[in-house]
Design a protein around this motif. Structure first.
Motif, PDB file in Angstrom:
ATOM      1  N   GLY A 140       0.803  -1.225   0.000  1.00  0.00           N
ATOM      2  CA  GLY A 140       0.000   0.000   0.000  1.00  0.00           C
ATOM      3  C   GLY A 140       0.830   1.265   0.000  1.00  0.00           C
ATOM      4  N   GLN A 141       2.052   1.195  -0.547  1.00  0.00           N
ATOM      5  CA  GLN A 141       2.959   2.341  -0.513  1.00  0.00           C
ATOM      6  C   GLN A 141       3.717   2.483  -1.824  1.00  0.00           C
ATOM      7  OE1 GLN A 141       5.380   1.063   2.820  1.00  0.00           O
ATOM      8  NE2 GLN A 141       4.290   2.392   4.244  1.00  0.00           N
ATOM      9  N   LEU A 142       4.150   3.696  -2.090  1.00  0.00           N
ATOM     10  CA  LEU A 142       5.096   4.000  -3.153  1.00  0.00           C
ATOM     11  C   LEU A 142       6.376   4.487  -2.488  1.00  0.00           C
ATOM     12  CD1 LEU A 142       2.770   5.873  -5.677  1.00  0.00           C
ATOM     13  CD2 LEU A 142       3.668   3.533  -5.899  1.00  0.00           C
ATOM     14  N   PRO A 143       7.524   4.415  -3.191  1.00  0.00           N
ATOM     15  CA  PRO A 143       7.714   4.286  -4.628  1.00  0.00           C
ATOM     16  C   PRO A 143       7.605   2.850  -5.141  1.00  0.00           C
ATOM     17  CG  PRO A 143       9.825   4.493  -3.559  1.00  0.00           C
ATOM     18  CD  PRO A 143       8.797   4.691  -2.489  1.00  0.00           C
ATOM     19  N   ALA A 144       7.474   2.790  -6.476  1.00  0.00           N
ATOM     20  CA  ALA A 144       7.557   1.525  -7.192  1.00  0.00           C
ATOM     21  C   ALA A 144       8.545   1.703  -8.335  1.00  0.00           C
ATOM     22  CB  ALA A 144       6.194   1.137  -7.743  1.00  0.00           C
ATOM     23  N   LEU A 145       9.295   0.653  -8.603  1.00  0.00           N
ATOM     24  CA  LEU A 145      10.200   0.648  -9.743  1.00  0.00           C
ATOM     25  C   LEU A 145       9.701  -0.368 -10.746  1.00  0.00           C
ATOM     26  CD1 LEU A 145      13.038   1.753 -10.780  1.00  0.00           C
ATOM     27  CD2 LEU A 145      13.885  -0.518 -10.112  1.00  0.00           C
ATOM     28  N   LYS A 146       9.544   0.070 -11.988  1.00  0.00           N
ATOM     29  CA  LYS A 146       9.136  -0.822 -13.066  1.00  0.00           C
ATOM     30  C   LYS A 146      10.349  -1.096 -13.948  1.00  0.00           C
ATOM     31  CE  LYS A 146       4.458   1.159 -13.144  1.00  0.00           C
ATOM     32  NZ  LYS A 146       3.445   1.860 -13.970  1.00  0.00           N
ATOM     33  N   ASP A 147      10.678  -2.365 -14.091  1.00  0.00           N
ATOM     34  CA  ASP A 147      11.769  -2.802 -14.955  1.00  0.00           C
ATOM     35  C   ASP A 147      11.170  -3.787 -15.940  1.00  0.00           C
ATOM     36  OD1 ASP A 147      14.053  -3.655 -16.167  1.00  0.00           O
ATOM     37  OD2 ASP A 147      14.968  -4.539 -14.379  1.00  0.00           O
TER      38      ASP A 147
END
Length: 210
Positions: free
Chosen positions: A51-58
């Protein structure tokens, strides 16, 4: 070339060490800014592991939790020490940095008005441990661990820069930490990042206390 997407708010916060790492390493990445309106709608939050950010998209891989992202990037881009002992020391120091960050976050979001003065008074007790750690590595003239920058350096630089806003004279009795901040901040790509308009426009904290 690897292209990453960093998903976070228009805020320095937990994403700041990640941005500095990505910039300093010359990696291809983009900033996906999440508006407060989008976040409070709740649909995006439900997709986040905790339920938190940050998120990294690879590519198709998505990773949450800022320290997990730092370690992931550290493994991927040779920012995790030269051997298992250096890796362990980097983890140790990063845990210490996280302890200090959590104290700072508690102050900013919970006890700022009543405890700021005491927090600043107590700050040398925390900083002295890092001064000692730094002194044991190349006499404090390089990085926090080893002969090469690690993911922990980006997190540490961010925490120290935040504290220099909170208490501008906090490093006056810690010459190694002061020189460390100046040295890392002068790395060309970090310097350029810290001077760019996008960085300057982001508040340090959500409630704008600093």
């Amino acid at each position: 070339m690897v292209t990453y997407t960093l998903q976070y708010f228009h805020l320095r916060g937990r994403a700041q060490p990640l941005r500095m790492l990505l910039e300093d390493q010359g990696l291809s990445w983009e900033d996906e800014v999440v508006s407060p309106e989008t976040w409070y709608q709740g649909d995006l939050k439900k997709t986040c592991a905790f339920g938190q950010l940050p998120a990294l998209k690879d590519g198709d891989f998505i990773l949450f939790q800022s320290n997990a992202i730092l370690r992931y990037l550290g493994r991927a881009h040779n920012l995790y020490g030269k051997d298992k002992q250096e890796a362990a020391l980097i983890d140790m120091v990063n845990d210490g940095i996280e302890d200090l960050r959590l104290k700072y976050v508690k102050l900013i979001y919970q006890t700022y008005d009543e405890e700021k003065e005491q927090y600043i008074k107590n700050l040398p007790n925390d900083l002295q441990h890092f001064e000692c750690c730094l002194s044991k590595n190349n006499a404090g003239k390089g990085f926090i661990v080893g002969d090469k920058i690690s993911f922990a350096d980006y997190s540490f630089l961010d925490v120290l820069l935040n504290h220099l806003v909170l208490a501008p004279s906090c490093l006056q009795d810690f010459p190694l930490l002061k020189a460390y901040v100046e040295r890392l901040s002068a790395r060309p790509k970090i310097k350029s990042f810290l001077e760019c308009d996008a960085h300057k426009s982001r508040p340090i904290n959500w409630n704008r206390k600093q």
